[in-house]
Design a protein around this motif. Structure first.
Motif, PDB file in Angstrom:
ATOM      1  N   VAL A 222       9.185  24.818  80.494  1.00 50.85           N
ATOM      2  CA  VAL A 222       9.674  24.588  82.540  1.00 50.85           C
ATOM      3  C   VAL A 222      11.064  23.904  82.555  1.00 50.85           C
ATOM      4  O   VAL A 222      11.464  23.480  81.231  1.00 50.85           O
ATOM      5  CB  VAL A 222       8.730  23.405  83.592  1.00 50.85           C
ATOM      6  CG1 VAL A 222       7.212  24.208  83.253  1.00 50.85           C
ATOM      7  CG2 VAL A 222       8.940  21.531  82.472  1.00 50.85           C
ATOM      8  N   VAL A 223      11.809  23.879  83.080  1.00 48.31           N
ATOM      9  CA  VAL A 223      12.872  23.454  83.648  1.00 48.31           C
ATOM     10  C   VAL A 223      13.032  22.176  84.720  1.00 48.31           C
ATOM     11  O   VAL A 223      12.282  22.792  85.787  1.00 48.31           O
ATOM     12  CB  VAL A 223      14.063  23.766  84.077  1.00 48.31           C
ATOM     13  CG1 VAL A 223      15.425  24.769  85.003  1.00 48.31           C
ATOM     14  CG2 VAL A 223      13.946  25.986  83.589  1.00 48.31           C
ATOM     15  N   LEU A 224      13.512  20.929  83.778  1.00 50.11           N
ATOM     16  CA  LEU A 224      13.686  20.006  84.838  1.00 50.11           C
ATOM     17  C   LEU A 224      14.950  19.973  85.507  1.00 50.11           C
ATOM     18  O   LEU A 224      16.539  19.860  84.568  1.00 50.11           O
ATOM     19  CB  LEU A 224      13.175  19.298  83.964  1.00 50.11           C
ATOM     20  CG  LEU A 224      13.335  16.771  84.051  1.00 50.11           C
ATOM     21  CD1 LEU A 224      12.469  17.701  85.218  1.00 50.11           C
ATOM     22  CD2 LEU A 224      12.702  16.401  83.254  1.00 50.11           C
ATOM     23  N   THR A 225      14.720  19.569  86.293  1.00 47.63           N
ATOM     24  CA  THR A 225      16.035  19.741  87.434  1.00 47.63           C
ATOM     25  C   THR A 225      16.235  18.601  87.976  1.00 47.63           C
ATOM     26  O   THR A 225      15.044  17.795  88.236  1.00 47.63           O
ATOM     27  CB  THR A 225      16.184  20.911  88.352  1.00 47.63           C
ATOM     28  OG1 THR A 225      17.340  20.300  89.205  1.00 47.63           O
ATOM     29  CG2 THR A 225      15.606  20.412  89.851  1.00 47.63           C
ATOM     30  N   PRO A 226      17.552  17.398  88.354  1.00 51.07           N
ATOM     31  CA  PRO A 226      17.593  16.092  89.185  1.00 51.07           C
ATOM     32  C   PRO A 226      16.701  16.606  90.462  1.00 51.07           C
ATOM     33  O   PRO A 226      16.582  15.734  91.380  1.00 51.07           O
ATOM     34  CB  PRO A 226      18.656  15.928  89.131  1.00 51.07           C
ATOM     35  CG  PRO A 226      19.013  16.913  87.805  1.00 51.07           C
ATOM     36  CD  PRO A 226      18.900  17.784  87.894  1.00 51.07           C
ATOM     37  N   GLY A 227      17.103  17.945  91.426  1.00 49.62           N
ATOM     38  CA  GLY A 227      16.223  18.189  92.357  1.00 49.62           C
ATOM     39  C   GLY A 227      18.082  19.218  92.771  1.00 49.62           C
ATOM     40  O   GLY A 227      18.800  19.390  92.863  1.00 49.62           O
ATOM     41  N   ILE A 228      17.410  19.892  94.380  1.00 45.60           N
ATOM     42  CA  ILE A 228      18.227  20.344  95.072  1.00 45.60           C
ATOM     43  C   ILE A 228      19.835  19.673  95.320  1.00 45.60           C
ATOM     44  O   ILE A 228      20.739  20.265  95.815  1.00 45.60           O
ATOM     45  CB  ILE A 228      17.944  20.874  96.145  1.00 45.60           C
ATOM     46  CG1 ILE A 228      17.152  20.043  97.193  1.00 45.60           C
ATOM     47  CG2 ILE A 228      16.791  22.099  96.182  1.00 45.60           C
ATOM     48  CD1 ILE A 228      17.615  20.824  98.928  1.00 45.60           C
ATOM     49  N   TYR A 229      20.006  18.321  95.555  1.00 50.80           N
ATOM     50  CA  TYR A 229      21.033  17.769  95.239  1.00 50.80           C
ATOM     51  C   TYR A 229      21.904  17.317  94.767  1.00 50.80           C
ATOM     52  O   TYR A 229      23.263  17.308  94.833  1.00 50.80           O
ATOM     53  CB  TYR A 229      20.842  16.362  96.447  1.00 50.80           C
ATOM     54  CG  TYR A 229      20.196  16.289  97.468  1.00 50.80           C
ATOM     55  CD1 TYR A 229      20.839  17.275  99.270  1.00 50.80           C
ATOM     56  CD2 TYR A 229      18.836  16.152  97.821  1.00 50.80           C
ATOM     57  CE1 TYR A 229      20.315  17.542 100.100  1.00 50.80           C
ATOM     58  CE2 TYR A 229      18.388  16.401  98.792  1.00 50.80           C
ATOM     59  CZ  TYR A 229      19.086  17.244  99.959  1.00 50.80           C
ATOM     60  OH  TYR A 229      18.216  17.228 101.146  1.00 50.80           O
ATOM     61  N   ASN A 230      21.466  18.510  93.214  1.00 47.68           N
ATOM     62  CA  ASN A 230      22.182  18.494  92.097  1.00 47.68           C
ATOM     63  C   ASN A 230      23.538  18.995  92.463  1.00 47.68           C
ATOM     64  O   ASN A 230      23.083  20.424  92.930  1.00 47.68           O
ATOM     65  CB  ASN A 230      21.205  18.914  91.115  1.00 47.68           C
ATOM     66  CG  ASN A 230      22.318  17.983  89.786  1.00 47.68           C
ATOM     67  OD1 ASN A 230      22.832  19.603  89.256  1.00 47.68           O
ATOM     68  ND2 ASN A 230      22.541  17.286  89.060  1.00 47.68           N
ATOM     69  N   ILE A 274      10.376  21.452  77.857  1.00 49.16           N
ATOM     70  CA  ILE A 274      11.530  21.602  78.651  1.00 49.16           C
ATOM     71  C   ILE A 274      12.558  21.413  78.332  1.00 49.16           C
ATOM     72  O   ILE A 274      13.479  20.620  77.876  1.00 49.16           O
ATOM     73  CB  ILE A 274      11.228  19.853  78.937  1.00 49.16           C
ATOM     74  CG1 ILE A 274       9.763  19.291  79.475  1.00 49.16           C
ATOM     75  CG2 ILE A 274      11.636  19.350  80.305  1.00 49.16           C
ATOM     76  CD1 ILE A 274       9.134  17.435  79.420  1.00 49.16           C
ATOM     77  N   TYR A 275      13.340  22.555  78.589  1.00 44.34           N
ATOM     78  CA  TYR A 275      14.908  22.337  78.845  1.00 44.34           C
ATOM     79  C   TYR A 275      15.235  21.284  80.211  1.00 44.34           C
ATOM     80  O   TYR A 275      15.003  22.003  81.362  1.00 44.34           O
ATOM     81  CB  TYR A 275      15.398  24.106  79.467  1.00 44.34           C
ATOM     82  CG  TYR A 275      16.003  24.549  79.501  1.00 44.34           C
ATOM     83  CD1 TYR A 275      17.294  23.252  80.070  1.00 44.34           C
ATOM     84  CD2 TYR A 275      17.367  25.294  80.499  1.00 44.34           C
ATOM     85  CE1 TYR A 275      18.729  23.659  79.442  1.00 44.34           C
ATOM     86  CE2 TYR A 275      18.578  25.418  80.520  1.00 44.34           C
ATOM     87  CZ  TYR A 275      18.998  24.498  79.838  1.00 44.34           C
ATOM     88  OH  TYR A 275      20.379  25.061  79.999  1.00 44.34           O
ATOM     89  N   ARG A 276      15.593  20.336  80.017  1.00 40.94           N
ATOM     90  CA  ARG A 276      15.760  19.365  80.932  1.00 40.94           C
ATOM     91  C   ARG A 276      17.658  19.669  81.290  1.00 40.94           C
ATOM     92  O   ARG A 276      18.137  19.683  80.302  1.00 40.94           O
ATOM     93  CB  ARG A 276      15.470  17.644  80.582  1.00 40.94           C
ATOM     94  CG  ARG A 276      16.346  17.678  79.212  1.00 40.94           C
ATOM     95  CD  ARG A 276      17.352  16.600  79.161  1.00 40.94           C
ATOM     96  NE  ARG A 276      17.233  16.538  78.322  1.00 40.94           N
ATOM     97  CZ  ARG A 276      18.709  15.806  77.521  1.00 40.94           C
ATOM     98  NH1 ARG A 276      19.216  14.884  78.314  1.00 40.94           N
ATOM     99  NH2 ARG A 276      19.208  15.669  75.773  1.00 40.94           N
ATOM    100  N   ARG A 277      18.128  19.302  82.430  1.00 42.79           N
ATOM    101  CA  ARG A 277      19.116  19.405  83.119  1.00 42.79           C
ATOM    102  C   ARG A 277      19.765  17.925  83.964  1.00 42.79           C
ATOM    103  O   ARG A 277      20.370  17.924  85.187  1.00 42.79           O
ATOM    104  CB  ARG A 277      19.379  20.289  83.745  1.00 42.79           C
ATOM    105  CG  ARG A 277      19.074  21.722  83.461  1.00 42.79           C
ATOM    106  CD  ARG A 277      20.678  21.891  82.295  1.00 42.79           C
ATOM    107  NE  ARG A 277      21.211  22.531  82.939  1.00 42.79           N
ATOM    108  CZ  ARG A 277      22.355  23.376  83.672  1.00 42.79           C
ATOM    109  NH1 ARG A 277      21.800  24.239  83.056  1.00 42.79           N
ATOM    110  NH2 ARG A 277      23.076  23.165  83.838  1.00 42.79           N
TER     111      ARG A 277
END
Lengths: 475, 328
Positions: A222-230, A274-277
């Motif tokens: 999975v790719v882990l994102t902080p969310g759409i406001y990043n 986890i590909y974490r961003r």
């Protein structure tokens, strides 16, 4: 002639040499470019802008509360790099990443390089990016920096230098890929005839690399994102889409008995890689920043037990510290017994007395940078700054020398760029992307960032720079 | 599929459908006003009442007129249901799940978003004839649905989007029927008059049912129109048709193949679908059309809540809870 008034003389220009002769690898492109009218080029540029808006290639600017989406200006004219030039970059980055990875493994385990006093222990251990919970850890395959985006510049002689290593969540790779799609369509025939190395298998390579970190037969990546406001949300979702994996936020994940699961419409499903961003200290509020709302409580314990792989490995950022950067040539020598293929930009460490004195006396000539800031923030360009700013930075540096380094002002190379008056030289840097899995792969392409204002050296997207497609030729 | 992604796909479906319905309503109401006999003023109040936004409208605007109504229903960011807001939210949800939708659908939706924001900049509600804009919005959403129909695989994600779409459409068809109830006719004689005919024809047109209806019933008559739009099994915008599809989507999502239901959302929709399937139009009028539609909307809301509980609700992190307790 479109390039008639091209002012190439002051800096290293990648198209014309000092006598105004076209460099061989630019020849075919320049001839083709001359067949376009200025008007036609601006029409193509207009379609390029439109294509970007339509594809939603937008980013949010930090410190901008309105959350306005902007596009990163994509200049129509591609930057061309010859196969032999690329060979230097390819070998140089392979060498550098190999050494840096050995360095990170060492400082969290045996600390040989510190015991041998190649680097002052104090410098490494005092870094805010040196994460104590990682001491004694060896990530899967012993790889820490799986994904890197090094910043490279060229000086007056055209020689390459590494400016920054960007070992933590480097962004921009989606622009390398989408820029290619757009520019290829703007110059279809020319592109086909030039012999450009493809970049489109990046996401396939990325997925294979991520899968190789798990022992499962069909690992769930999975790719882990902080969310759409990043600011880089577009890229996070783009990468997940291209790899065909889920894009998750912290709230989608849950840790149970030291395994990580995602919450689906059919219950919990285990996550293996986890590909974490998100930044190191935000991944787990139980271990690092307790206020983090972005991370997943308990994930670090699951990682330590080897139940989930994280890329890049937490703790990698320490090798990206700008003070550690100054030692990279010595790091390469120490671990590989080789001289660096691509050199460092000369760097003054304010933590060392002699350097500090030089920096304070010559601050108006130097670029001063915070050691753990990125994106062009927390820096001062001496020759462009006011007397007040010089004084302000002198005080800052004196107060906490460990937090600052200084470098001479670089004269970045220039490449042909579309301006309102036709084709003109503009300063650029180069960010190639490197994947480290079963082997190290430098993708033959890059994000070229360009300072759009005449004479400007600031290429950062958050500060008004643009981008270019980068064509690496098959020689 | 991630619960959060399912949630976003559901709302993506709902918001685009909402925007399309609003574009239809405004367009038809505008057309209707062109047909009105001299001396009769065009009516925008019923539309505001039907969409349930009237109170909010009156807080923001002094008078009910075409310009204000169009601005409010279509282009006002302060209205949580306006076309502008719906498309903005729809795109926001699409951005959240962009890796789950096809590139083509994203690009159409993204273009539509920019198109509407351009219309707001141009203040088009002040224009003499805004008809073409609404037609264009409607067409772009139809294009979006058409592309999705031919590019999206029929897996969970598709059914969540369709679920949202049909829930929304059932609600909006019931509301547009309710408009008729709110039309304040001057006197009883108006029933069956040319004006009355115009209203019913406009209603059918607003859901693209005019020709389809006439092929079944021929004559314009209130009872059969209501029968067609509520109880018809075959017309894609009738309420029963929507409910049948909501049920199908839910069963595809749970992959339940037995009789009856496998969760409370399926139970509630099965119940409501059966009620309409076996209903007689006479009973509807006996109960009162307005009251009947009101009941229906309440039951649709209950189904929405059941879907949320079943699929979208995110549980708190277990480790965080147990560890913070053991540490204290």
């Amino acid at each position: 002639m479109l390039t008639e008034n091209y002012e190439y003389k002051e800096h290293y220009d990648e198209m014309l040499d000092e006598n105004g002769n076209c460099r061989p690898h630019y020849q075919a492109f320049r001839e083709a470019l001359e067949t376009f009218s200025n008007r036609k080029l601006h029409q193509l540029q207009y379609s390029t802008d439109k294509a970007q808006v339509s594809m939603g290639m937008t980013f949010n600017v930090y410190h901008d509360n309105k959350g306005i989406e902007k596009i990163l200006h994509l200049d129509l004219v591609p930057r061309i790099i010859s196969g032999s030039e690329w060979d230097i970059i390819n070998r140089g980055l392979q060498q550098r990443i190999t050494a840096l990875n050995m360095f990170i493994q060492d400082i969290y385990n045996e600390r040989k390089i510190l015991k041998d006093k190649i680097i002052p222990s104090e410098l490494v251990l005092s870094s805010s990016d040196y994460l104590e919970p990682c001491i004694g850890l060896t990530p899967p395959r012993g790889i820490w920096c799986h994904i890197t985006g090094s910043d490279i510049v060229r000086d007056k002689s055209g020689k390459f230098f590494v400016l920054e290593d960007n070992l933590r969540c480097p962004s921009g790779v989606s622009y390398m890929l989408e820029n290619r799609e757009i520019i290829k369509q703007a110059f279809p025939n020319l592109f086909a005839s030039m012999g450009v190395q493809p970049v489109s298998d990046y996401c396939g390579n990325l997925l294979s690399m991520l899968q190789s970190l798990s022992t499962q037969v069909q690992p769930n990546v999975v790719v882990l994102t902080p969310g759409i406001y990043n600011s880089a949300y577009f890229e996070h979702s783009y990468i997940a889409q291209q790899m065909g994996v889920e894009l998750v936020t912290g709230q989608d994940l849950i840790v149970k008995d030291d395994f990580v699961y995602m919450q689906t419409t059919k219950g919990l499903q285990q996550v293996d890689v986890i590909y974490r961003r998100i930044d190191d200290t935000f991944i787990d509020p139980l271990v690092f920043n307790p206020d983090s709302m972005l991370g997943v409580p308990g994930i670090f314990e699951a990682y330590k037990k080897g139940n989930v792989a994280l890329t890049n490995a937490p703790g990698t950022g320490v090798a990206d510290d700008k003070a550690v950067y100054a030692y990279v040539p010595r790091i390469i020598k120490y671990y590989l017994n080789e001289d660096p293929i691509i050199e460092n930009v000369p760097t003054y460490l304010c933590s060392e007395e002699k350097d500090l004195k030089y920096v304070l006396e010559n601050i108006e000539k130097l670029v001063v940078k915070e050691t753990n800031a990125a994106g062009g923030y927390g820096m001062m360009i001496g020759p462009k700054a006011t007397k007040d700013e010089h004084e302000k930075f002198r005080k800052k540096v004196k107060a906490s020398p460990r937090k600052y380094i200084a470098q001479p002002t670089l004269s970045l190379s220039t490449v042909p760029t579309l301006s309102s008056k036709g084709i003109a030289p503009r300063h650029v840097d180069l960010r190639p992307y490197i994947l480290y899995g079963e082997n190290i792969k430098v993708i033959p392409g890059a994000l070229t960032r360009v300072a759009l204002v005449k004479g400007s050296l600031v290429v950062n997207s958050s500060q008004g720079g643009g981008s270019k497609d980068t064509w690496v030729l098959i020689d | 599929m991630l619960s959060r992604v399912a949630d976003s796909l559901f709302w993506l479906g709902r918001y685009t459908e909402r925007a399309e319905n609003y574009a239809r309503f405004i367009d038809v109401n505008f057309n209707l006003s062109l047909d009105l006999p001299p001396g009769i003023r065009e009516q925008w109040a019923p539309l505001l009442l039907a969409t349930g936004d009237n109170d909010h409208f009156l807080k923001l605007y002094k008078t009910v007129n075409r310009e204000n109504a169009i601005r409010f229903l279509a282009f006002d960011e302060r209205n949580p249901n306006s076309i502008l807001t719906s498309i903005t939210k729809s795109r926001e949800n699409a951005r959240i799940v962009r890796e789950n939708i096809s590139k083509e659908t994203w690009e159409v939706l993204n273009d539509l978003y920019h198109y509407i924001h351009d219309l707001v900049k141009k203040r088009v509600w002040k224009k003499e004839d805004p008809h073409s804009f609404f037609n264009s919005i409607k067409k772009q959403i139809q294009l979006l649905n058409g592309i999705a129909y031919d590019t999206v695989p029929r897996t969970q994600g598709w059914y969540f989007t369709r679920l949202g779409q049909f829930m929304e459409r059932a609600d909006k068809t019931s509301r547009i029927l309710d408009v008729k109830y709110h039309f304040l006719l001057p006197s009883v004689e108006e029933v069956g008059s040319p004006l009355d005919y115009l209203h019913w024809a406009a209603l059918l047109k607003s859901v693209s049912a005019f020709n389809a209806y006439r092929r079944v019933y021929g004559k314009i008559a209130p009872t059969t129109i209501v029968e067609y739009l509520v109880l018809n099994k075959y017309f894609p915008r009738s309420i029963l048709f929507c409910l049948i599809n909501v049920e199908t989507c839910l069963l595809e999502i749970s992959e339940y193949k037995g009789r009856g239901y496998s969760n409370s959302a399926e139970k509630a929709i099965g119940n409501l679908r059966a009620d309409l399937e076996y209903a007689d139009i006479g009973e509807v009028f006996e109960f009162g059309l307005h009251e009947y539609l009101d009941q229906l909307q309440i039951r649709l809301n209950d189904i929405s809540s059941a879907i949320y509980e079943q699929y979208f609700k995110i549980r708190p992190n277990l480790v965080a809870d147990s560890q913070s307790q053991s540490q204290s």
